[in-house]
Design a protein around this motif. Sequence first.
Motif, short mmCIF file in Angstrom:
data_model
loop_
_atom_site.label_atom_id
_atom_site.label_comp_id
_atom_site.label_asym_id
_atom_site.label_seq_id
_atom_site.Cartn_x
_atom_site.Cartn_y
_atom_site.Cartn_z
N MET A 1 -1.18 -56.39 -20.98
CA MET A 1 -1.17 -56.00 -19.76
C MET A 1 -1.53 -57.45 -18.89
N ALA A 2 -0.87 -57.23 -17.66
CA ALA A 2 -1.10 -58.66 -16.84
C ALA A 2 -2.42 -58.34 -16.13
N LYS A 3 -2.95 -59.82 -15.75
CA LYS A 3 -4.26 -59.64 -15.01
C LYS A 3 -3.74 -59.46 -13.52
N ARG A 4 -4.47 -58.87 -12.64
CA ARG A 4 -4.30 -58.50 -11.17
C ARG A 4 -4.88 -59.86 -10.63
N LYS A 5 -4.44 -60.43 -9.74
CA LYS A 5 -4.91 -61.28 -8.77
C LYS A 5 -6.43 -60.81 -7.90
N GLU A 6 -7.28 -61.43 -7.70
CA GLU A 6 -8.34 -61.17 -6.84
C GLU A 6 -8.12 -60.82 -5.56
N SER A 7 -6.86 -61.40 -5.14
CA SER A 7 -6.71 -61.41 -3.90
C SER A 7 -5.52 -60.30 -3.41
N SER A 8 -5.28 -59.58 -4.36
CA SER A 8 -3.95 -58.76 -4.25
C SER A 8 -4.49 -57.52 -3.73
N THR A 9 -3.55 -56.92 -3.03
CA THR A 9 -3.68 -55.67 -2.39
C THR A 9 -4.40 -54.44 -3.18
N ASN A 10 -3.55 -54.41 -4.47
CA ASN A 10 -4.12 -53.59 -5.33
C ASN A 10 -5.82 -53.71 -5.79
N THR A 11 -6.01 -54.86 -5.92
CA THR A 11 -7.61 -55.23 -6.17
C THR A 11 -8.47 -54.72 -5.01
N GLU A 12 -8.08 -55.14 -3.88
CA GLU A 12 -8.96 -55.02 -2.81
C GLU A 12 -9.06 -53.59 -2.54
N ASN A 13 -7.92 -52.87 -2.66
CA ASN A 13 -8.02 -51.41 -2.47
C ASN A 13 -8.85 -50.51 -3.60
N ARG A 14 -8.98 -51.15 -4.82
CA ARG A 14 -9.82 -50.74 -5.69
C ARG A 14 -11.19 -50.90 -5.61
N ASN A 15 -11.44 -51.93 -5.15
CA ASN A 15 -12.92 -52.44 -4.53
C ASN A 15 -13.29 -51.67 -3.45
N TYR A 16 -12.46 -51.45 -2.48
CA TYR A 16 -12.70 -50.52 -1.31
C TYR A 16 -13.16 -48.84 -1.75
N ILE A 17 -12.09 -48.42 -2.47
CA ILE A 17 -12.04 -47.26 -2.86
C ILE A 17 -13.61 -46.73 -3.58
N THR A 18 -13.75 -47.46 -4.58
CA THR A 18 -15.06 -47.42 -5.63
C THR A 18 -16.37 -47.79 -5.02
N THR A 19 -16.38 -47.85 -3.71
CA THR A 19 -17.75 -47.95 -3.18
C THR A 19 -18.31 -46.62 -3.00
N CYS A 20 -17.49 -45.49 -3.37
CA CYS A 20 -17.85 -44.28 -3.22
C CYS A 20 -18.38 -43.95 -4.46
N ASN A 21 -19.12 -43.49 -5.02
CA ASN A 21 -19.44 -43.03 -6.39
C ASN A 21 -18.46 -41.98 -7.08
N LEU A 22 -18.39 -41.06 -6.16
CA LEU A 22 -17.32 -39.90 -6.69
C LEU A 22 -15.97 -40.49 -7.03
N THR A 23 -15.55 -41.27 -5.97
CA THR A 23 -14.09 -41.79 -6.30
C THR A 23 -14.03 -42.90 -7.46
N TYR A 24 -15.17 -43.36 -7.57
CA TYR A 24 -15.64 -44.53 -8.61
C TYR A 24 -15.27 -43.78 -9.92
N ALA A 25 -16.04 -42.55 -10.07
CA ALA A 25 -16.17 -41.83 -11.37
C ALA A 25 -14.67 -41.19 -11.58
N VAL A 26 -13.94 -40.89 -10.59
CA VAL A 26 -12.63 -40.43 -10.68
C VAL A 26 -11.46 -41.35 -11.13
N CYS A 27 -11.79 -42.77 -10.50
CA CYS A 27 -10.89 -43.79 -11.13
C CYS A 27 -10.98 -43.90 -12.56
N LEU A 28 -12.37 -43.68 -13.22
CA LEU A 28 -12.61 -44.20 -14.42
C LEU A 28 -11.80 -43.17 -15.42
#
Length: 132
Positions: A1-28
């Motif tokens: 599986m390829a590594k994502r760039k730290e500056s990618s939109t996908n990584t930024e979105n994941r970091n933003y979404i997971t600031t909420c504990n519920l969405t963090y848990a659902v992502c897991l």
Amino acid sequence: MAKRKESSTNTENRNYITTCNLTYAVCLVGGRWKLLILCKLEKGKLRFGELRNQICNITERMLTLQLRELERDGMVKRTVYAEVPPRVEYELTEISLKLVPIWGLISNWGAEHKETMAQKNAIEAENLVEQE
């Protein structure tokens, strides 16, 4: 599986979404297969082939990818035994065992929701027949 760039939109979105504990848990545990894999491991350790046989329509590649993600996220423990042929077992970690009663509640909710929707669809179908 390829590594994502730290500056990618996908990584930024994941970091933003997971600031909420519920969405963090659902992502897991989100996605088509992860919760199903975790549920299969609820009763104890399973080998890869046993897991694959218990989950209909999952490919070996998808099972491998999902198990790697679950292991990376601390949800599944992978144990390799030094035997010939090698034996690998998967089991829930202590933190993921705490989810067992929660997914029981979600399962009950899902059954209730399915029944509600089936009743709603039956009523709508009746109304359509009456209108004709």
